[in-house]
Design a protein around this motif. Structure first.
Motif, short mmCIF file in Angstrom:
data_model
loop_
_atom_site.label_atom_id
_atom_site.label_comp_id
_atom_site.label_asym_id
_atom_site.label_seq_id
_atom_site.Cartn_x
_atom_site.Cartn_y
_atom_site.Cartn_z
N ARG A 52 0.64 -1.51 0.17
CA ARG A 52 0.07 -0.14 0.42
C ARG A 52 0.41 1.28 0.47
N LEU A 57 -0.75 4.46 -1.43
CA LEU A 57 -2.38 4.40 -0.67
C LEU A 57 -1.99 4.65 0.53
N ILE A 58 -0.92 4.02 1.54
CA ILE A 58 -0.74 5.33 2.46
C ILE A 58 0.35 5.88 2.64
N ARG A 59 1.38 6.88 3.91
CA ARG A 59 1.51 7.71 3.04
C ARG A 59 2.84 6.68 4.68
N THR A 77 -0.10 10.20 -7.80
CA THR A 77 -0.55 10.59 -9.13
C THR A 77 -0.24 9.50 -10.26
N ARG A 80 0.49 5.95 -9.32
CA ARG A 80 -0.80 5.28 -9.17
C ARG A 80 -1.13 5.36 -11.09
N ARG A 81 -0.40 5.94 -11.36
CA ARG A 81 -0.35 5.50 -12.83
C ARG A 81 0.05 4.51 -13.92
N ILE A 85 -2.02 -3.08 -9.35
CA ILE A 85 -1.91 -3.71 -8.44
C ILE A 85 -3.23 -4.59 -8.46
N PHE A 105 -12.77 0.61 -14.72
CA PHE A 105 -10.53 1.03 -14.37
C PHE A 105 -10.60 1.60 -15.99
N ASN A 107 -10.75 3.63 -17.67
CA ASN A 107 -11.56 5.01 -17.56
C ASN A 107 -10.82 6.21 -16.69
N LEU A 108 -10.89 5.39 -16.16
CA LEU A 108 -9.98 5.83 -14.57
C LEU A 108 -8.73 5.64 -14.78
N TYR A 109 -8.11 5.16 -15.51
CA TYR A 109 -6.94 5.23 -16.31
C TYR A 109 -6.25 6.25 -17.41
N ASP A 110 -7.02 6.49 -17.44
CA ASP A 110 -7.11 7.21 -18.35
C ASP A 110 -6.82 6.59 -20.17
N VAL A 111 -7.02 5.02 -20.13
CA VAL A 111 -6.16 4.19 -21.65
C VAL A 111 -6.77 5.03 -22.66
N LYS B 2 -13.49 14.02 -16.48
CA LYS B 2 -13.96 12.49 -16.77
C LYS B 2 -14.24 11.41 -15.69
N HIS B 3 -13.15 11.52 -14.20
CA HIS B 3 -13.08 10.60 -13.60
C HIS B 3 -14.39 10.98 -13.22
N THR B 6 -16.90 8.89 -15.10
CA THR B 6 -17.12 7.50 -14.75
C THR B 6 -17.20 6.72 -13.07
N GLU B 114 -10.47 -0.27 -2.48
CA GLU B 114 -8.68 -0.52 -1.77
C GLU B 114 -7.89 -0.52 -4.19
N ALA B 118 -6.91 2.49 -5.79
CA ALA B 118 -5.34 2.74 -6.44
C ALA B 118 -5.22 3.21 -7.71
N THR B 119 -6.52 3.83 -8.29
CA THR B 119 -6.29 5.08 -9.51
C THR B 119 -5.54 5.90 -9.44
N PRO B 120 -5.78 5.98 -10.52
CA PRO B 120 -4.86 7.66 -10.72
C PRO B 120 -6.11 8.70 -9.92
N ARG B 257 -7.49 9.02 0.85
CA ARG B 257 -7.18 6.95 0.78
C ARG B 257 -6.53 6.73 2.73
N GLU B 258 -6.28 7.30 3.29
CA GLU B 258 -5.39 6.35 3.92
C GLU B 258 -6.76 6.20 5.31
N LEU B 261 -8.61 3.44 4.18
CA LEU B 261 -8.39 2.08 4.33
C LEU B 261 -7.90 0.81 5.71
#
Lengths: 314, 265
Positions: A52, A57-59, A77, A80-81, A85, A105, A107-111, B2-3, B6, B114, B118-120, B257-258, B261
């Motif tokens: 994570r 996902l976590i700091r 960001t 994550r791009r 995972i 997903f 769309n969220l990853y801007d494929v 866009k996000h 979605t 999760e 994990a996406t941008p 996020r943290e 999770l």
């Protein structure tokens, strides 16, 4: 590809966050491009927390990390791009179809070509025929395959797999393992946590044994040699106690053990020393039935490492 | 954008497959539109007109100023309708609550948060997507129900004086402005509750406590202690907008996020 330096995570728990729980301590490692890296450790060792942290996902509480050239904490960001995972639980949208799940997903990853990417992975993972079916009707193995497709939909440079075969039946687990091998042959960098040590041995170039902190890190073969040396067993028709002393006197041997009709000899270089031992034993009158090397499994290495670490801490 | 689109699309695709959500979204406006129309119809056609001037109608004194130029019967009708305005205000509270409860807790039970995190997508985009997915249907359904209600008043040939009152600034401000603000409050409250529980029904039930202040207002109106006029509506919009901003700020803290999770149950 992945580089961490003193990565540490402390959770504050309790109603007033008065208790500190050390999940990951001072983790420093490097994973090269194209490498399959196994991250092994018992339950609660901090493997998922590490994944994570590395996926933004976590700091982390302290320490630094670079993932795919991006700075953890400042460029999350972009991280994550660049990574995919596979979470411990597939976590799919059960009411939606496989195609819809992947489209979301993508769309969220801007494929750039969403239908193209979705169709590619549905076909590649054998889910094409079921693409319009709700994921809730899928078997565990199919869900896991879909989760793998989701992790790959944006063609990430690095793939994090958190327990990829846990809870799968042998056939589904084999399908996922075969696919990981395929990804490995494509040259992707894979960071994988697993409990399945045979799986780690088969797939990973290097493994780290981890429990809150790094215990050891090397290739399974090097770990085996480092831990147990290389041990060769000589099966004899009958045993004479003098023969063990004879072999022990040879300077190339690191240790000799006599068990029933077997001599177990620890060696640095069996390929060059075995002929000398055979010659010595035959000249002393021993009848050698066969010779073989004892291979310690990764499981034995893992257990030895974890237990000696626990003893050390005690 | 866009996000956010979605996420809204995903939420609607998923949540609108849930029978409980569909039932709430269909039955609530049906009930809250049919009931006032029925009341208007009954008081227009079946009940004999109240004799005398409005002072003799027994309505609260403070309310009588709204009845200028009306007979006692019309005044009674708008008095009753005032209470139904509050009923209309329940729609933008209850519908988003139901959607948000199923959307957030649903993600928790299927453990799909999760991979999503994990996406941008940024946490603000995610919060905006989730909130809008709950707020938009609540607001649109309220607008649609009110439109159907107004059409119904024409069909039932309700007196022009009463119809005029129903399209007065009090009602229009209430439906057009207070409705969306209440929907935001309900959604953020529901997100807060959903982060603490793991059953969508519990989340929905606890979140529905958000209607309590409105019920309190309804109680005061019924007791004749409170008159809903333009000033009341403006103050209500202002107070609720401030509450919505505060809850939105709280939402951005919860929707970290943290936090999601590691602290969401």
């Amino acid at each position: 590809m992945i580089k961490t330096q003193g990565l540490t995570k402390v959770f504050k728990i309790g109603k007033k966050q008065e208790t500190e729980l050390l999940a990951v301590e001072d983790l420093s490692l490097e994973v090269d491009s194209g490498e399959v890296f196994g991250f092994l450790g018992p339950n609660g060792a901090g493997k998922t927390t590490t994944v994570r942290m590395l996926t933004g996902l976590i700091r982390p509480s302290s320490g630094t990390a670079q993932i795919a050239g991006f700075e953890l904490g400042r460029q999350d960001t972009q991280i994550r791009r660049s990574v995919g995972i596979l979470t411990e639980s597939p976590g799919m949208y059960e009411r939606l179809s496989a195609e819809k799940n992947l489209t979301i997903f993508a769309n969220l990853y801007d494929v750039p070509d969403v239908p193209g990417a979705v169709n590619k992975y549905l076909s590649m993972l054998g889910l094409w025929e079921r693409r319009y079916d709700a994921v809730g009707s899928f078997s565990k193995g199919m869900r896991q395959k879909l989760a793998v497709a989701r992790a790959l939909i944006h063609e990430p440079q690095i793939l994090f797999l958190d327990e990829p075969t846990t809870g799968l039946d042998p056939e589904a687990a084999k399908t996922v393992r075969d696919f990981i091998e395929e990804l490995k042959s494509e040259g992707r960098t894979i960071f994988m946590t697993t409990h399945n040590l045979a799986e780690a041995e088969r797939l990973c170039d290097r493994v780290a044994i981890f429990k809150q902190k790094l215990i050891t890190l090397d290739s399974p073969a090097n770990l085996r040699q480092e831990m147990f040396g290389r041990r060769v067993v000589f099966h004899l028709r009958e045993m004479n106690p003098l023969w063990a002393d004879l072999v022990a006197q040879l300077p190339e041997t690191d240790g000799v053990e006599s068990v029933d009709n077997k001599l177990i000899v620890t060696l640095q270089d069996p390929e060059s020393t075995n002929p000398l031992i055979i010659k010595t034993l035959v000249q002393a009158g021993a009848e050698i039935q066969f010779v073989g090397e004892i291979r310690h499994s990764l499981e034995q290495i893992y257990l030895e490492m974890v237990h000696s670490n626990e003893r050390g801490q005690a | 954008m866009k996000h956010i689109r979605t996420i809204i699309n995903k939420e609607w695709s998923e949540v609108f497959k849930n029978r409980m959500v569909i039932m709430t979204m269909a039955l609530l406006p049906l009930l809250f539109t049919a009931l006032p129309l029925l009341m208007l119809d009954l008081t227009t056609s079946s009940v004999p007109a109240i004799e005398g001037n409005v002072e003799a109608s027994g309505l609260p004194q403070g309310f009588l100023s709204a009845c200028e130029g009306m007979n006692a019967n019309e005044c009674t009708q708008i008095y009753v309708m005032n209470q139904f305005l509050l009923m209309f205000m329940m729609m933008p509270l209850i519908i988003p609550t139901t959607i948000a409860a199923y959307s957030i807790v649903g993600e928790k039970t299927t453990r799909s948060l999760e991979p999503l995190l994990a996406t941008p997508i940024t946490t603000r985009e995610l919060l905006a997507g989730k909130s809008l997915a709950a707020v938009i249907p609540g607001v649109l359904i309220t607008y649609a129900a009110f439109t159907v209600f107004l059409i119904g008043t024409f069909i039932l040939k309700i007196s022009p004086a009463v119809r005029g009152y129903l399209t007065s600034p009090v009602w229009i401000l209430g439906i057009l402005l207070l409705g969306p603000v209440l929907a935001v409050i309900a959604t953020m409250f529901s997100i807060f509750i959903s982060s603490k529980v793991s059953d969508p029904r519990v989340a929905e039930q606890v979140s529905s406590l958000v209607i309590l202040p409105l019920m309190l207002v309804l109680g005061f109106v019924l007791a004749g202690k409170l008159i809903i006029n333009g000033w009341f509506m403006l103050i209500a919009i202002l107070v609720c907008a401030l509450a919505a901003v505060a809850l939105l700020y709280l939402g951005t803290i919860i929707f970290d996020r943290e936090n999601i999770l590691t602290k969401w149950k």
